[in-house]
Design a protein around this motif. Sequence first.
Motif, short mmCIF file in Angstrom:
data_model
loop_
_atom_site.label_atom_id
_atom_site.label_comp_id
_atom_site.label_asym_id
_atom_site.label_seq_id
_atom_site.Cartn_x
_atom_site.Cartn_y
_atom_site.Cartn_z
N ARG A 625 0.84 -1.21 0.00
CA ARG A 625 0.00 0.00 0.00
C ARG A 625 0.87 1.25 0.00
O ARG A 625 0.54 2.24 -0.67
CB ARG A 625 -0.92 -0.01 1.21
CG ARG A 625 -2.00 -1.10 1.18
CD ARG A 625 -2.98 -0.93 2.34
NE ARG A 625 -3.72 0.33 2.20
CZ ARG A 625 -4.36 0.94 3.18
NH1 ARG A 625 -4.33 0.42 4.41
NH2 ARG A 625 -5.01 2.07 2.98
N ASP A 626 1.98 1.22 0.71
CA ASP A 626 2.89 2.36 0.69
C ASP A 626 3.46 2.59 -0.71
O ASP A 626 3.80 3.72 -1.07
CB ASP A 626 4.04 2.13 1.67
CG ASP A 626 3.58 2.22 3.13
OD1 ASP A 626 2.50 2.80 3.36
OD2 ASP A 626 4.30 1.71 4.01
N GLU A 627 3.57 1.52 -1.49
CA GLU A 627 4.09 1.64 -2.85
C GLU A 627 3.02 2.07 -3.85
O GLU A 627 3.29 2.21 -5.04
CB GLU A 627 4.68 0.31 -3.30
CG GLU A 627 5.91 -0.11 -2.50
CD GLU A 627 6.38 -1.52 -2.85
OE1 GLU A 627 7.40 -1.96 -2.28
OE2 GLU A 627 5.72 -2.17 -3.68
N GLY A 628 1.77 2.24 -3.36
CA GLY A 628 0.68 2.65 -4.24
C GLY A 628 0.14 1.55 -5.12
O GLY A 628 -0.45 1.83 -6.18
N ARG A 629 0.29 0.29 -4.70
CA ARG A 629 -0.17 -0.85 -5.51
C ARG A 629 -1.61 -1.23 -5.14
O ARG A 629 -2.05 -1.07 -4.00
CB ARG A 629 0.73 -2.05 -5.28
CG ARG A 629 2.20 -1.80 -5.55
CD ARG A 629 2.48 -1.67 -7.04
NE ARG A 629 2.21 -2.91 -7.74
CZ ARG A 629 3.10 -3.90 -7.87
NH1 ARG A 629 4.30 -3.76 -7.33
NH2 ARG A 629 2.79 -4.99 -8.54
N TRP A 697 -7.56 -3.84 -1.75
CA TRP A 697 -7.05 -2.56 -1.25
C TRP A 697 -6.80 -1.64 -2.43
O TRP A 697 -6.03 -1.98 -3.34
CB TRP A 697 -5.76 -2.75 -0.46
CG TRP A 697 -5.93 -3.43 0.87
CD1 TRP A 697 -5.75 -4.75 1.15
CD2 TRP A 697 -6.34 -2.81 2.08
NE1 TRP A 697 -6.01 -5.01 2.47
CE2 TRP A 697 -6.36 -3.84 3.09
CE3 TRP A 697 -6.68 -1.51 2.46
CZ2 TRP A 697 -6.72 -3.59 4.40
CZ3 TRP A 697 -7.02 -1.26 3.78
CH2 TRP A 697 -7.03 -2.29 4.74
N PRO A 699 -5.43 2.09 -3.77
CA PRO A 699 -4.58 3.21 -3.34
C PRO A 699 -5.40 4.46 -3.02
O PRO A 699 -6.34 4.80 -3.74
CB PRO A 699 -3.67 3.44 -4.55
CG PRO A 699 -3.64 2.13 -5.27
CD PRO A 699 -5.01 1.54 -5.07
N GLY A 700 -5.06 5.10 -1.92
CA GLY A 700 -5.74 6.33 -1.53
C GLY A 700 -6.98 6.12 -0.70
O GLY A 700 -7.57 7.10 -0.22
#
Length: 732
Positions: A625-629, A697, A699-700
């Motif tokens: 999630r931190d990587e925006g995946r 999940w 992103p955002g």
Amino acid sequence: MLRRLLLPFALGLATLFAASAAQAATAARTPHVKASLVAADASVQPGKPITLALRLQHDPHWHTYWQNPGTGLPTELKWDLPPGWQAGPIQWPAPILLKDKSGNVVGNGYEGDTLLPLTLTAPADAKPGPVELKVAAEWLECEAICVPGSAKLTFPLTVGPDAPKPDATWGGKIRSTVAGLPRTDANWKVTAARDGKNATLTVTPAGAGPTHKPQGLHFFNTDTVIAYDQPQTVTPDGRGGFVLTLKLSDEAPADAKALIGVLTSTNGWHAQGTLRGLAVDTPFSGPLATLAPTSGGTSSAQQTSAAAGTAAAAAGPATSLLTMLGLAFVGGLILNLMPCVFPVIGIKILGFVNQAGHERAKVIAHGLIFTVGVLLSFWVLAGLLTVLGGGRGWGYQLQIPGFVFSVAIVMLVFAMSLSGVFEFGLSATAVGGNLQMKSGYAGTFFTGILATVVATPCSAPFLATALGATLSLAPVEKFAVFTAIGLGLSTPYLLLSMFPAAVKILPRPGAWMETFKQLMAFPLYATVAYLVWVLAGQTSDEGFRGVLFGLVLVAMAVWIYGRWTAPGASAGRARFGVGGLIAVGAFGLWLGWPQQMEANAQRAPGAVPEIVWQPWSPEAVAKLRDEGRIVYVDFTARWCATCQTNKKLVFSSSDVLRTFDEKKIVTLRADWTNQDSRITAELAKYQRAAVPFNLIWIPGKADPVLLPEVLTPGIVLDALKQNAPGALVTAR
């Protein structure tokens, strides 16, 4: 003039194309190894060599093998090159000692990210421009089980007049690998000696000697002189060197003249830690020397020890073969106790007597001819195994899922026959009886052949063992073993033809024979269980589930055949039994046949990708999630039928697969087959206490998108479309 001006421009474009194409050069992924070709230089000049390397990326705990694997098979390359191109052999880096989870040595090879370099040479008349190199790579990838791996790889390369530039990514790495290949070193002197069961390898500093002290020494033999799986003793020689005591292998030739291989050091043979492997190719100097060599000849005690060792080494294989022949003969004798054979022994012998008119010489002649018929049948079987064995041995064939499944089916059918589900071999017995009644030696000869045919359906526990033992033998030894089995089967007939009155002392057929027959089914059921365990490591979860249900259907087909074709069944009932056997059995074979796990070439444009599941953890979710995946999580269990149905429906959809591939959606699997407190706690966060449970999940978004228990491709794609419109690709 224009052509001369444009040629450098064209070559530049070709080089640029090759460089970019080389990054996407064909790679292949087997279940546990990824293979690709890489080059040290971006181009090659006509008539000049270029160094390529086969790159093998192993999954954790998996390995492939060195040129002398110990067990297993070495990696092989088969090139398909343009005319005039030449490929050299693999230049083997120093191997490591491979061990299983229990610490037992299982071979010599490689783990992790490995480069196997080799040299290709362009023809002197090679035309400038791009060229495509093709190679078929084969290897054996192993952990607790072994799987044959293969890949058909291509590599684009440019031929040009200018000196090549090193490849930006691989030039330094490949040259470093080549520089570190095993070689001799002037700082070290190597000598070897051998005794009856041991050899010594002595490494001493040359001249003043290096100040660097190698550690963790191990010798890897390139042939079969040294036992790969036995401990090696390393002792200082008192002069800054070392003496390794090595155990000779059982296959060590008595006349071996030299010790050849690689002596590795964990901290290298140079002070910088380089040169991990020291090349060894030194002749044996004679009987085993003491750690402090003395002048003079060899002692009588040493000569006696060497002679005894040589005699033992020579006697070992012969003793093993004699033991195998003895067991094979006993196995042949036991075949006469099988219900298909035993009841007709006395009848056949009395037939010999009647045909010969009670003349002793003719009775014995019939017995001998019967024996010839039996032996001829077993020789034919041995010949078929020699032709079909392919020289690879039983172990290699058991690494082919289709072969393993086929053997499991055969063993299951034989076991069910022995258990009485159906009778196999009755028609052959009847035919044998008809031929038995024919007069003359011809009838006796064919009776011997049919005795083997009749015995075979009942002899699976013994012939299966013989099959496994003889596939790895030389042809002469293989024929000797099957001759022993045939002699064991025919000996009672031969003896009774010489002493026909002895028929009276044979135990009477009775219920004990049926009990014995059914007891013999259980070794076969155990064999099926073992083969199923092997298949569990060779197939995916879905493939293994198909194997299990396929075996169930085959068992059902055999039961239908036995139930509806029992003695006394009407013609219509028997036809139904045969039809049910064919229909249900064929469906079981189709459902259970394991997909061969072969490496595929690079995915062609437009081909449907596959899903690769990664293990779930809260940390993995947070990182992605931190990587925006976009992250898709499947909470599942093997015992959850709905879970398996969901995965089958959703991820067999080409639209879903393309969407996940093109948008780089990561798939995580939370396997709840066994109790896992972290998965239980995660389910509780969403008021769930059971699986299946799937979520996405985005992103955002702080919270995931929760999906219903029963899924379809449309449900998954709609969830993505509504919550992440950019993630959905147009269906094709």
